[in-house]
Design a protein around this motif. Structure first.
Motif, PDB file in Angstrom:
ATOM      1  N   UNK A  24      -5.325   1.749   9.652  1.00 55.82           N
ATOM      2  CA  UNK A  24      -4.462   2.865   9.333  1.00 55.82           C
ATOM      3  C   UNK A  24      -5.291   4.093   9.035  1.00 55.82           C
ATOM      4  N   UNK A  25      -4.647   5.181   8.708  1.00 58.66           N
ATOM      5  CA  UNK A  25      -5.373   6.413   8.414  1.00 58.66           C
ATOM      6  C   UNK A  25      -6.192   6.270   7.141  1.00 58.66           C
ATOM      7  N   UNK A  26      -7.263   7.057   7.001  1.00 58.21           N
ATOM      8  CA  UNK A  26      -8.103   6.977   5.800  1.00 58.21           C
ATOM      9  C   UNK A  26      -7.388   7.526   4.575  1.00 58.21           C
ATOM     10  N   UNK A  27      -6.846   6.638   3.771  1.00 57.98           N
ATOM     11  CA  UNK A  27      -6.045   7.027   2.613  1.00 57.98           C
ATOM     12  C   UNK A  27      -6.515   6.249   1.392  1.00 57.98           C
ATOM     13  N   UNK A  28      -6.560   6.906   0.242  1.00 59.38           N
ATOM     14  CA  UNK A  28      -6.796   6.236  -1.034  1.00 59.38           C
ATOM     15  C   UNK A  28      -5.565   6.451  -1.898  1.00 59.38           C
ATOM     16  N   UNK A  29      -4.889   5.376  -2.197  1.00 58.24           N
ATOM     17  CA  UNK A  29      -3.693   5.427  -3.035  1.00 58.24           C
ATOM     18  C   UNK A  29      -4.124   5.159  -4.471  1.00 58.24           C
ATOM     19  N   UNK A  30      -4.038   6.171  -5.329  1.00 63.87           N
ATOM     20  CA  UNK A  30      -4.502   6.006  -6.700  1.00 63.87           C
ATOM     21  C   UNK A  30      -3.623   5.066  -7.506  1.00 63.87           C
ATOM     22  N   UNK A  31      -2.393   4.832  -7.065  1.00 61.16           N
ATOM     23  CA  UNK A  31      -1.562   3.841  -7.738  1.00 61.16           C
ATOM     24  C   UNK A  31      -2.129   2.440  -7.508  1.00 61.16           C
ATOM     25  N   UNK A  32      -2.550   2.164  -6.262  1.00 58.28           N
ATOM     26  CA  UNK A  32      -3.208   0.884  -5.964  1.00 58.28           C
ATOM     27  C   UNK A  32      -4.529   0.794  -6.707  1.00 58.28           C
ATOM     28  N   UNK A 308     -13.869   9.265   5.269  1.00 59.74           N
ATOM     29  CA  UNK A 308     -13.448   8.140   6.084  1.00 59.74           C
ATOM     30  C   UNK A 308     -14.105   6.844   5.653  1.00 59.74           C
ATOM     31  N   UNK A 309     -15.429   6.858   5.453  1.00 60.88           N
ATOM     32  CA  UNK A 309     -16.138   5.656   5.020  1.00 60.88           C
ATOM     33  C   UNK A 309     -15.640   5.175   3.659  1.00 60.88           C
ATOM     34  N   UNK A 310     -15.496   6.105   2.729  1.00 58.28           N
ATOM     35  CA  UNK A 310     -15.095   5.734   1.377  1.00 58.28           C
ATOM     36  C   UNK A 310     -13.696   5.127   1.370  1.00 58.28           C
ATOM     37  N   UNK A 311     -12.787   5.717   2.106  1.00 58.44           N
ATOM     38  CA  UNK A 311     -11.418   5.208   2.097  1.00 58.44           C
ATOM     39  C   UNK A 311     -11.334   3.838   2.765  1.00 58.44           C
ATOM     40  N   UNK A 363      -4.404  10.239  -1.443  1.00 59.61           N
ATOM     41  CA  UNK A 363      -5.425  11.105  -0.853  1.00 59.61           C
ATOM     42  C   UNK A 363      -5.531  10.818   0.633  1.00 59.61           C
ATOM     43  N   UNK A 364      -5.380  11.857   1.446  1.00 58.18           N
ATOM     44  CA  UNK A 364      -5.492  11.747   2.907  1.00 58.18           C
ATOM     45  C   UNK A 364      -6.812  12.399   3.323  1.00 58.18           C
ATOM     46  N   UNK A 365      -7.714  11.586   3.888  1.00 61.76           N
ATOM     47  CA  UNK A 365      -9.017  12.095   4.296  1.00 61.76           C
ATOM     48  C   UNK A 365      -8.957  12.533   5.752  1.00 61.76           C
ATOM     49  N   UNK A 382       3.936  13.035   5.472  1.00 55.87           N
ATOM     50  CA  UNK A 382       3.019  14.155   5.275  1.00 55.87           C
ATOM     51  C   UNK A 382       3.433  15.402   6.049  1.00 55.87           C
ATOM     52  N   UNK A 383       3.894  15.317   7.315  1.00 51.77           N
ATOM     53  CA  UNK A 383       4.311  16.554   8.006  1.00 51.77           C
ATOM     54  C   UNK A 383       5.441  17.283   7.302  1.00 51.77           C
TER      55      UNK A 383
END
Length: 458
Positions: A24-32, A308-311, A363-365, A382-383
């Protein structure tokens, strides 16, 4: 010390192949992110054990399924709560256990350190560095019931090798991992100690832009784990420092880390306190969990975080099933080890401290940007959150500026009349100047008119 071959944990140790990672897209969900941190803390609380000896507190063993505590694992468990800024109900008991295990000796190379269960009672860097770092991070120097942090600090300084690195104890060959452990502890205890500069020089002296990475020993094959740990150590010891060799090392790490591989393996080696070839000899093992260490290091890249790498690394850590290691692991792989838990927690805690993000945000990278989707709008696509072009309301504009439009219409009609010889220039100027003068007079009078009085209460 005899260097034994590195023992990686292979896929054959697992009972079955792990499920493929979600894409999927590089995303970090802070809730997770917050949920995984809470899961790890719950595991620590559930696996805490009381020491069978009365009056000496309790703690953890690195294999969380075993009941008896160990010094290094106990310090790691307490450090996890300190870094997460959470209270732990057995903090005092665990501190008492560490105090009871600090070595007192007339030998300055032994006094103040801690041993492991496999070091035959000899204090070693593997334990002392972690415990000293915890004591400094928790500000235990002000507690009279805490271990003597000054003696621990002196033990680390006295056991530095003449070449500037650290082995398990003085005169044991210096190793990359142990040198990083000692430097991270000393940076917290006294960041201006000359021993730190000597250790950094040992780590970096033979590194070049063409040979930027590190392995278990200076001449060994480089690994993601050791390179990431060195970069993390240098970022703590030299905040803001950047040069060509350091950037080349970050480039090597970016190019060699596999975010679908958790980089779990064991580094083993023999130690002899009396020098190479002498007895007694014991065998020590370092559990390595490279992916979270790499994630923590990449967050310190002076050129910016590679989103991208971090997510992708975060997604692997969040979905890896090791947030509950005592029950989710399989024997012999380290998945039920406290090392798995604490390194994961250190990486997740570093992620949770990213600037601008708030709890619950997404967060969307993107290649050159990061989009923060706020928690209240997390259900929206997001759009749909992107700003829309403002549409002009023609009727509202006409209603608001009708006098100006009327004046422009009169001027335009008069000008057309002059061009077609229907009107003369005298008529044009009269038809234009009179409305303009009346508009100016009206506007001036409107501005001089006092505002209406406020309504009175009845």
């Amino acid at each position: 010390m005899t260097n034994l071959p590195i023992t990686p944990i292979t896929a054959e140790a697992a009972p079955s192949k792990p499920a493929p990672r979600a894409t999927g897209p590089p995303v970090i969900d802070t809730a997770v992110l917050g949920a995984r941190l809470n899961d790890c803390l719950d595991v620590l609380r559930d696996s805490y054990t009381t020491n069978p000896l009365p009056g000496v507190g309790g703690g953890w063993y690195h294999e969380l399924t075993r009941p008896e505590p160990g010094t290094t694992a106990t310090a790691l468990g307490l450090l996890a709560f300190v870094e997460a800024e959470r209270c732990f109900e057995h903090f005092d008991e665990s501190l008492a256990y560490l105090t009871s295990r600090q070595i007192s000796s007339s030998d300055p190379l032994k006094d103040g350190g801690w041993s492991t269960k496999t070091s035959l009672g000899m204090p070693v860097v593997e334990a002392t560095a972690w415990i000293a770092r915890f004591l400094a991070r928790a500000r235990c120097d002000l507690r009279p019931d805490a271990p003597d942090i000054g003696r621990a600090y002196q033990w680390l300084v006295r056991n530095q090798n003449p070449d500037g690195g650290w082995g398990s104890l003085r005169n044991s060959p210096s190793r990359i991992w142990l040198t990083c452990l000692a430097l991270r502890a000393l940076t917290q205890l006294n960041p201006y100690d000359p021993a730190i500069e000597r250790g950094i020089e040992w780590l970096t002296a033979d590194r070049t832009a063409h040979r930027p990475a590190w392995g278990p020993t200076p001449n060994a094959q480089p690994t993601v784990t050791h390179t990431a740990f060195v970069l993390l150590t240098l970022a703590e010891a030299r905040p803001g420092h950047s040069d060509e060799r350091l950037l080349a090392a970050y480039d090597w790490l970016r190019g060699n880390v596999d975010t679908d591989d958790e980089h779990i393996w064991i580094e083993t080696y023999n130690v002899s306190p009396s020098g190479p070839g002498s007895k007694p000899v014991w065998r020590l093992a370092l559990w390595h969990y490279g992916l979270p260490i790499a994630l923590s290091a990449l967050l310190r890249d002076p050129r910016g975080v590679p989103g991208g790498l971090v997510s992708r690394a975060f997604r692997t850590l969040a979905d890896g099933g090791a947030a509950d290691p005592p029950w989710a692991g399989y024997p012999g792989t380290g998945r039920s080890s406290l090392w798995m838990l604490t390194w994961r927690m250190e990486a997740l805690t570093a992620l949770s401290r990213l600037p601008l993000a708030q709890p619950g945000d997404v967060l969307h990278w993107l290649p050159d940007a990061m989009v923060i989707q706020r928690a209240h709008a997390r259900a929206s696509a997001l759009p749909a959150l992107l700003p829309r072009r403002h549409r002009i309301d023609l009727a509202a504009q006409v209603k608001r500026h009708w006098t100006t439009l009327l004046l422009l219409g009169v001027c335009l009609a008069s000008l057309i009349g002059v061009i077609t010889d229907t009107w003369q220039w005298r008529d044009f100027w009269l038809s234009v100047s009179l409305p303009i003068m009346l508009s100016v007079i009206q506007e001036a009078m409107r501005r001089k008119r006092p505002p209406p009085p406020p309504p009175t209460a009845r």
